[in-house]
Design an enzyme around this catalytic site. Structure first.
Site, PDB file in Angstrom:
ATOM      1  N   GLY A 182     -22.306 -38.210  23.238  1.00  0.00           N
ATOM      2  CA  GLY A 182     -22.130 -36.779  23.497  1.00  0.00           C
ATOM      3  C   GLY A 182     -20.892 -36.220  22.835  1.00  0.00           C
ATOM      4  O   GLY A 182     -20.086 -36.941  22.233  1.00  0.00           O
ATOM      5  N   MET A 183     -20.703 -34.910  22.968  1.00  0.00           N
ATOM      6  CA  MET A 183     -19.583 -34.231  22.326  1.00  0.00           C
ATOM      7  C   MET A 183     -18.245 -34.780  22.806  1.00  0.00           C
ATOM      8  O   MET A 183     -17.352 -35.074  22.001  1.00  0.00           O
ATOM      9  CB  MET A 183     -19.669 -32.719  22.608  1.00  0.00           C
ATOM     10  CG  MET A 183     -18.612 -31.899  21.912  1.00  0.00           C
ATOM     11  SD  MET A 183     -18.734 -30.127  22.300  1.00  0.00           S
ATOM     12  CE  MET A 183     -20.171 -29.669  21.346  1.00  0.00           C
ATOM     13  N   VAL A 184     -18.092 -34.947  24.118  1.00  0.00           N
ATOM     14  CA  VAL A 184     -16.830 -35.458  24.664  1.00  0.00           C
ATOM     15  C   VAL A 184     -16.714 -36.959  24.431  1.00  0.00           C
ATOM     16  O   VAL A 184     -15.631 -37.473  24.128  1.00  0.00           O
ATOM     17  CB  VAL A 184     -16.693 -35.110  26.157  1.00  0.00           C
ATOM     18  CG1 VAL A 184     -15.441 -35.751  26.755  1.00  0.00           C
ATOM     19  CG2 VAL A 184     -16.646 -33.599  26.350  1.00  0.00           C
TER      20      VAL A 184
ATOM     21  N   ARG B 255     -32.500 -42.820  25.301  1.00  0.00           N
ATOM     22  CA  ARG B 255     -32.814 -42.108  24.057  1.00  0.00           C
ATOM     23  C   ARG B 255     -31.818 -42.458  22.948  1.00  0.00           C
ATOM     24  O   ARG B 255     -32.158 -42.459  21.776  1.00  0.00           O
ATOM     25  CB  ARG B 255     -32.804 -40.590  24.282  1.00  0.00           C
ATOM     26  CG  ARG B 255     -33.857 -40.083  25.226  1.00  0.00           C
ATOM     27  CD  ARG B 255     -33.917 -38.554  25.215  1.00  0.00           C
ATOM     28  NE  ARG B 255     -32.618 -37.945  25.442  1.00  0.00           N
ATOM     29  CZ  ARG B 255     -32.091 -37.727  26.633  1.00  0.00           C
ATOM     30  NH1 ARG B 255     -32.764 -38.086  27.724  1.00  0.00           N
ATOM     31  NH2 ARG B 255     -30.911 -37.161  26.776  1.00  0.00           N
TER      32      ARG B 255
ATOM     33  N   CYS C  53     -11.829 -28.151  32.558  1.00  0.00           N
ATOM     34  CA  CYS C  53     -11.060 -27.890  31.343  1.00  0.00           C
ATOM     35  C   CYS C  53     -10.069 -26.730  31.492  1.00  0.00           C
ATOM     36  O   CYS C  53      -8.903 -26.848  31.108  1.00  0.00           O
ATOM     37  CB  CYS C  53     -11.996 -27.645  30.162  1.00  0.00           C
ATOM     38  SG  CYS C  53     -13.396 -26.565  30.528  1.00  0.00           S
TER      39      CYS C  53
ATOM     40  N   LYS D  44     -14.286 -23.801  41.190  1.00  0.00           N
ATOM     41  CA  LYS D  44     -13.668 -25.040  40.687  1.00  0.00           C
ATOM     42  C   LYS D  44     -12.198 -24.804  40.365  1.00  0.00           C
ATOM     43  O   LYS D  44     -11.319 -25.586  40.767  1.00  0.00           O
ATOM     44  CB  LYS D  44     -14.377 -25.524  39.409  1.00  0.00           C
ATOM     45  CG  LYS D  44     -15.713 -26.196  39.587  1.00  0.00           C
ATOM     46  CD  LYS D  44     -16.242 -26.557  38.199  1.00  0.00           C
ATOM     47  CE  LYS D  44     -17.707 -26.926  38.228  1.00  0.00           C
ATOM     48  NZ  LYS D  44     -18.241 -27.107  36.852  1.00  0.00           N
TER      49      LYS D  44
ATOM     50  N   HIS E 267     -10.309 -22.820  24.896  1.00  0.00           N
ATOM     51  CA  HIS E 267     -10.315 -21.837  25.978  1.00  0.00           C
ATOM     52  C   HIS E 267      -8.982 -21.095  26.035  1.00  0.00           C
ATOM     53  O   HIS E 267      -7.919 -21.668  25.780  1.00  0.00           O
ATOM     54  CB  HIS E 267     -10.526 -22.515  27.336  1.00  0.00           C
ATOM     55  CG  HIS E 267     -11.886 -23.104  27.538  1.00  0.00           C
ATOM     56  ND1 HIS E 267     -12.956 -22.840  26.719  1.00  0.00           N
ATOM     57  CD2 HIS E 267     -12.345 -23.942  28.514  1.00  0.00           C
ATOM     58  CE1 HIS E 267     -14.015 -23.499  27.167  1.00  0.00           C
ATOM     59  NE2 HIS E 267     -13.669 -24.167  28.248  1.00  0.00           N
TER      60      HIS E 267
END
Length: 332
Positions: free
Chosen positions: A13-15, A40, A130, A208, A237
């Site tokens: 994944g991206m992270v 997968r 994040c 959160k 961000h």
């Protein structure tokens, strides 16, 4: 130097891929590296430090081997199922999902802010949201000196916070295509809607930020409110912060506080148009602070602008820093 056996869950994944990038940059002392993902992705090869590693399918037996630390970024449902399994096998899990952040007995850690909390772990440590991560650095600096009375957050969150689907919606939207991830186009638009809406009118993302800020700072009753907005920026961000302090402050002293706080880079020279921006924060591990000024509408209150790479400091870098902290404190 002692070396450690490291596992990455969600390696494709991206992270997960950013974990590997940050580990390499920091020259993390790895003896054996294990990469796990869904069925997968099993069989795919990923290169790390000149060596190719085959991605394995994550199963309940994946941790039946000598693993010291496992870095998780595969979503809350995967973390809830597999983190306890890993912890029971003696692995210390650093989890990047929302699964355990508000669990009473699981520390929620930003190393520059509450490093000693890692010592309270029972096999699992949570990595915060994040936007929360970048925001608590300046809050900690201010709280230590003046005491914090109230915090108002307004976030401007990049599409990479939604993963590859969010990035695709922006890129495809700029070509005129309809969104597949967001309820409305994000190209040339702002969405005041991150995660699901709750009965109280807030989104889950906003709650959160509120709850995690209180937990990390050890202030369970701290008044905090937030409005979280998705903006058409690919990465990094931004957070506008309005902070009411217990005591009055001198702006020069505040600048000095931030200049001397680990992990913060001060960019505040408005006469020369120097202030933090996603354009320059992307690819960096630090938190950038600027536009610091007194709020004349309320006593003992200041405004500031805070920018950080949400995939790095907001996820992968902070997770790796926690792993480094575990080693530094002799906890692994």
């Amino acid at each position: 130097m002692k070396r450690y056996n490291i596992a990455i869950v969600g390696a494709t994944g991206m992270v997960g891929r950013k974990f590997l990038e940050v580990l390499a940059e920091k020259k993390f002392p790895i003896e054996n590296l294990y990469l796990f993902a869904s069925s997968r992705s099993a069989g795919n090869e990923i290169e790390y430090q000149g060596k190719k590693y085959v991605v394995e399918e994550l199963t309940e037996k994946s941790f039946d081997r000598n693993i010291d630390i496992a870095l998780f970024s595969a979503g809350a449902s995967i973390s809830k199922k597999f983190s306890p399994i890993a912890a029971k096998k003696g692995v210390i899990v650093v989890d990047n999902s929302s699964a355990f952040r508000m669990e009473k007995d699981i520390p929620l850690v930003v190393p520059e802010v509450n490093p000693d909390d890692v010592e309270k772990h029972n096999g699992i440590i949570a990595n915060p949201n994040c936007s929360t991560i970048q925001s608590v650095l300046p809050l900690k600096a201010l709280d230590k000196k003046y005491g914090i009375k109230r915090v108002i957050y307004s976030t401007y969150q990049a599409v990479s916070g939604s993963g590859v689907k969010g990035v695709a919606d922006l890129q495809n939207g700029l070509k005129g295509e309809e969104p597949k991830n967001y309820p409305y186009p994000i190209a040339n638009n702002c969405l005041p809607h991150i995660d699901v809406f709750l009965d109280n009118g807030y989104t889950k993302e906003e709650i959160k930020m509120i709850e995690e800020t209180r937990k990390i700072l050890g202030k369970p009753e701290l008044p905090v409110t937030a409005t979280c907005v998705r903006v058409p920026v690919e990465n990094s961000h931004s957070v506008s912060m309005n902070i009411e302090l217990e005591e009055d402050f001198d702006l020069n002293e505040v600048f000095e506080l931030f200049n001397n706080f680990e992990g913060i880079i001060l960019q505040d020279d408005v006469q020369n148009n120097i202030y933090p921006m996603p354009l320059f924060a992307s690819g960096k591990n630090e938190v950038f602070i600027g536009r610091i000024r007194k709020d004349f509408s309320n006593p003992n209150t200041l405004n500031l602008w805070c920018v950080a790479d949400n995939i790095r400091k907001g996820a992968a870098t902070n997770t790796v820093q926690i792993a480094e902290l575990l080693i530094k404190k002799g906890l692994v």
